[in-house]
Each structure stands twice: as structure tokens, then as C-alpha cells.
Design an enzyme around this catalytic site. Structure first.
Site, PDB file in Angstrom:
ATOM      1  N   LYS A 186     -39.474 -12.383  71.576  1.00  0.00           N
ATOM      2  CA  LYS A 186     -40.600 -12.630  72.438  1.00  0.00           C
ATOM      3  C   LYS A 186     -40.078 -12.018  73.669  1.00  0.00           C
ATOM      4  CE  LYS A 186     -42.903 -15.544  69.851  1.00  0.00           C
ATOM      5  NZ  LYS A 186     -44.331 -15.830  69.409  1.00  0.00           N
ATOM      6  N   LYS A 216     -42.654 -10.033  59.760  1.00  0.00           N
ATOM      7  CA  LYS A 216     -43.348 -11.291  59.232  1.00  0.00           C
ATOM      8  C   LYS A 216     -44.726 -11.276  59.767  1.00  0.00           C
ATOM      9  CE  LYS A 216     -42.700 -14.921  62.658  1.00  0.00           C
ATOM     10  NZ  LYS A 216     -43.440 -16.192  62.653  1.00  0.00           N
ATOM     11  N   LYS A 243     -49.019 -15.111  64.486  1.00  0.00           N
ATOM     12  CA  LYS A 243     -50.284 -15.223  65.161  1.00  0.00           C
ATOM     13  C   LYS A 243     -50.511 -14.446  66.419  1.00  0.00           C
ATOM     14  CE  LYS A 243     -49.362 -20.278  65.246  1.00  0.00           C
ATOM     15  NZ  LYS A 243     -48.835 -20.639  66.396  1.00  0.00           N
TER      16      LYS A 243
END
Ligand code: ATP
Ligand code: LTN
Length: 328
Positions: A113, A195, A198
Site C-alpha cells: 500500500k 492477487k 479491488k
């Protein structure tokens, strides 16, 4: 005998995809039948990356509707919003004093992130796993059903619980991670080495639970596969393997039956069939979602009730924590 408890949560960011559905929601629906289940909408986690306030507000209601549309029964299970139960932030603070900076520096989600949001590497993003530990430990659950990407966070939760118990006496039950055997990590359609996510840059990455039949057909048709031809389960052919795993999960067929069905078929034929299998499997969920999302009052009532039920459990644990530490 009292049922053993489970707790899990999803962030109200963007729209859910089939990875969230398979890795988290489907497990929850099964487990709620045998467990005392708490399902949280983790809005305090969502604000660790920039959110539009109006959009965030709408996302919370949409996620609640999606939990129910996916099969979570609000009578049987507790659905609640994290920020409405203040014990989460309070226990998070206490656990902050036990978490080491070095523990958090190892977290792969933080590293990912930070790279994705390099203009906003805030302290909340760094501290995210400690708040998650508080979410979990407040409810003293036996197991935490999540997707594979959350394993490291659940492991940290166990470490913090053990550290607390050692220092202040046995307050926390040390929970176990629960992953499903297949489908704990659904890969991105446009890059099967990553992976499905969203917050991915492109919507070719995922199939959203609300995607129309045509969009699903298009995304599966374009999904990245290798240049082979035989439709067989081979983990080395990551793209095809991911699609075959989806076929298994959404059709309920065995590996052998699927390989037999597509013996001699081309990837294109298999993909066309897979799209129809997913469309059929998602269609009841989509119908329920469309009806639920119109009924704002009904969702609000469920969330009000959920907050009360969650609060009652959370405050008992928080009191034990404060007493053990010498606070309050
Ligand atoms: P973001 O990209 O914004 O980080 P996300 O797609 O990873 O979001 P989360 O809200 O972090 O979604 O995850 C909700 C739940 O879904 C968690 O239990 C997580 O482990 C699970 N999950 C997320 N992505 C996948 C995936 N690709 N396969 C299986 N489970 C997944
Ligand atoms: N970090 C999780 C969401 C989350 C969670 C939790 C999951 C926050 N608190 C407690 C299970 C239990 C994620 O999916 N990104």
C-alpha cells in the site's frame, strides 16, 4: 453449549469482487450456521487511504447490502460498522503500546500500500494491523475466516494477544486463522502473478459482484492465459489454473469432471463456459442486492441493531483490558 465465535471484516472501499466473495464471504455464509458470527464493516481501516466522504458513506450501506445479498443472515449473525463501536479505537490504542515498530515494518500489505499510495504514507496505514488486532480480540473469537492475503495480520494479532496475556494475565483468547482450502487467493485476471484486488488500477483485474453478464463475458474472454492448448489443472500455468479454480468453485464440479468435460476443447470454449457458470452463480446475489440497496431504512435498522449487539460484547473485553492494565 454456547457456539464458538467467529469474527471477520471487509473495508467499504470500491465494490466487492469475486476474490472477496470466494475468499471471505462464501466461508462466512457457511460458518455462520455453526458459529456465533460477527461481521464488521471496517470503515476506520478504509480511511487509511484517501476516501471521498460522500462515497465512503454510500459504500458502507452498499457493503452491508452485499453481506446480506451474499447470504449473511442478519438475524443469525451480527453485522455492524466498526466506527460505531468505540471500543475498537480504544483497544487499538492499548495494543499500540505492545506492537513493535519492527513488527509493523514487516507487514507486506503495508509495503504494497505504501508503494501504491506513496504520496500518502500516513501513520494510520502503518498502524492498520494493530486496529485489525483490536477488531478481532474484542470479540474473543475462536477463528478468523479471511483470504490468504490477511494471514500475516492474523498472525500478528495472535502475537499481540500472547504478548498482552503474558504481561497482564489471561485476558484474550488467541484466535486461529481460517483459510479455505481452494480459493483463498484468487489471482488477478489481467496478471495471474498478483492477487485480485479491488483497488487495482484497471477493472480488467477483477470481476465485480455487480458486473453485468456482458461485462463478465468480456473480462473472462480477455483474461490472461498462456499459449498452451490443453485445459488441465496445472499450477505452473497460473492464468489458466486460476480460471479453472474459479470454475471448480462456481460450478461445484470436481477437477477430474472439469478436465473430462473440456478434453480436446480450446481455451476459448472453456472461457465462454466459465463466464456462463459465473453469471449463473452470481445472478441470485445480484437480484437480492438490487432489492436491498433500495431499502435504506431496512439496512440502517440492521446496522443499528448490529452496533448494539457488538457493543455489548466489545465493552466487556475492553473493561477487562483496562482493569488488567490499571486504567479506568
Ligand atoms: P484492496 O485492494 O482495497 O486492499 P481487497 O480486494 O484486498 O481490497 P479487502 O477488503 O482487503 O479486499 O479484503 C476483504 C476480504 O477478502 C479479506 O478477507 C481478504 O483476505 C479477502 N480477499 C481479498 N482479495 C482476495 C483474493 N484475491 N482472493 C481471496 N480472498 C481475497
Ligand atoms: N485487513 C482486512 C480487513 C479487516 C479484518 C479485520 C478482517 C479489518 N479488520 C478483522 C478480519 C478481521 C482486509 O481484508 N484488508
Amino acid at each position: 453449549m454456547a457456539k464458538s465465535r467467529i469474527l471477520s471484516g471487509i473495508q467499504p472501499t470500491n465494490i466487492l469482487h469475486i476474490g472477496n466473495y470466494v475468499g471471505a464471504l462464501q466461508q462466512w455464509v457457511t460458518l455462520q450456521q455453526t458459529h456465533d458470527a460477527f461481521f464488521c464493516i471496517v470503515d476506520l481501516h478504509a480511511i487509511t487511504v484517501k476516501q471521498d466522504p460522500k462515497q465512503l458513506h454510500d459504500n458502507i450501506r452498499q457493503l452491508a447490502a452485499m453481506y446480506i445479498a451474499a447470504g449473511i443472515d442478519p438475524k443469525q449473525s451480527t453485522i455492524f460498522v466498526q466506527s460505531r463501536v468505540s471500543a475498537h479505537a480504544e483497544l487499538g490504542w492499548v495494543l499500540n503500546t505492545l506492537a513493535k515498530v519492527s513488527d509493523l515494518e514487516r507487514m507486506t500489505q503495508f509495503k504494497d500500500k505504501s508503494a501504491q499510495h506513496h504520496e500518502n504514507i500516513n501513520v494510520g496505514l502503518f498502524d492498520y494491523p494493530v486496529l485489525m488486532a483490536a477488531d478481532i480480540l474484542l470479540y474473543q473469537p475462536e477463528i478468523v475466516p479471511v483470504g490468504d492475503d490477511q494471514s500475516q495480520h492474523v498472525e500478528l494479532t495472535r502475537t499481540l494477544a500472547q504478548r498482552f496475556n503474558k504481561q497482564f494475565g489471561d485476558v484474550f483468547h488467541v484466535p486461529k486463522l481460517q483459510l479455505r482450502k481452494e480459493g483463498a487467493r484468487i489471482m488477478a485476471l489481467d496478471d495471474p502473478t498478483k492477487k485480485m484486488s479491488k483497488s487495482a488500477g484497471s477493472n480488467a483485474n477483477y470481476i465485480a459482484l455487480t458486473d453485468s453478464a456482458d461485462v463478465i463475458r468480456k473480462k473472462i474472454r480477455r483474461a490472461v492465459t498462456d499459449s498452451g492448448s490443453q485445459v488441465v489443472f496445472d499450477p505452473k500455468r497460473a492464468g489458466l489454473y486460476n480460471l479453472l479454480t474459479l470454475y471448480r468453485i462456481f460450478s461445484g464440479m470436481t477437477e477430474a469432471a472439469i478436465e473430462k468435460k473440456f478434453a480436446g476443447a480450446k481455451y476459448g470454449d472453456f472461457k465462454a463456459d466459465l463466464a456462463e457458470v459465473i453469471i449463473t452463480a452470481l445472478s441470485p446475489l445480484q437480484e437480492r442486492y438490487a432489492a436491498l440497496i433500495k431499502d435504506e431504512k431496512h439496512i440502517e435498522a440492521i446496522l443499528d441493531d448490529g452496533a448494539k449487539r457488538a457493543q455489548a460484547v466489545a465493552e466487556v473485553t475492553l473493561k477487562k483490558v483496562y482493569d488488567a492494565v490499571g486504567l479506568g
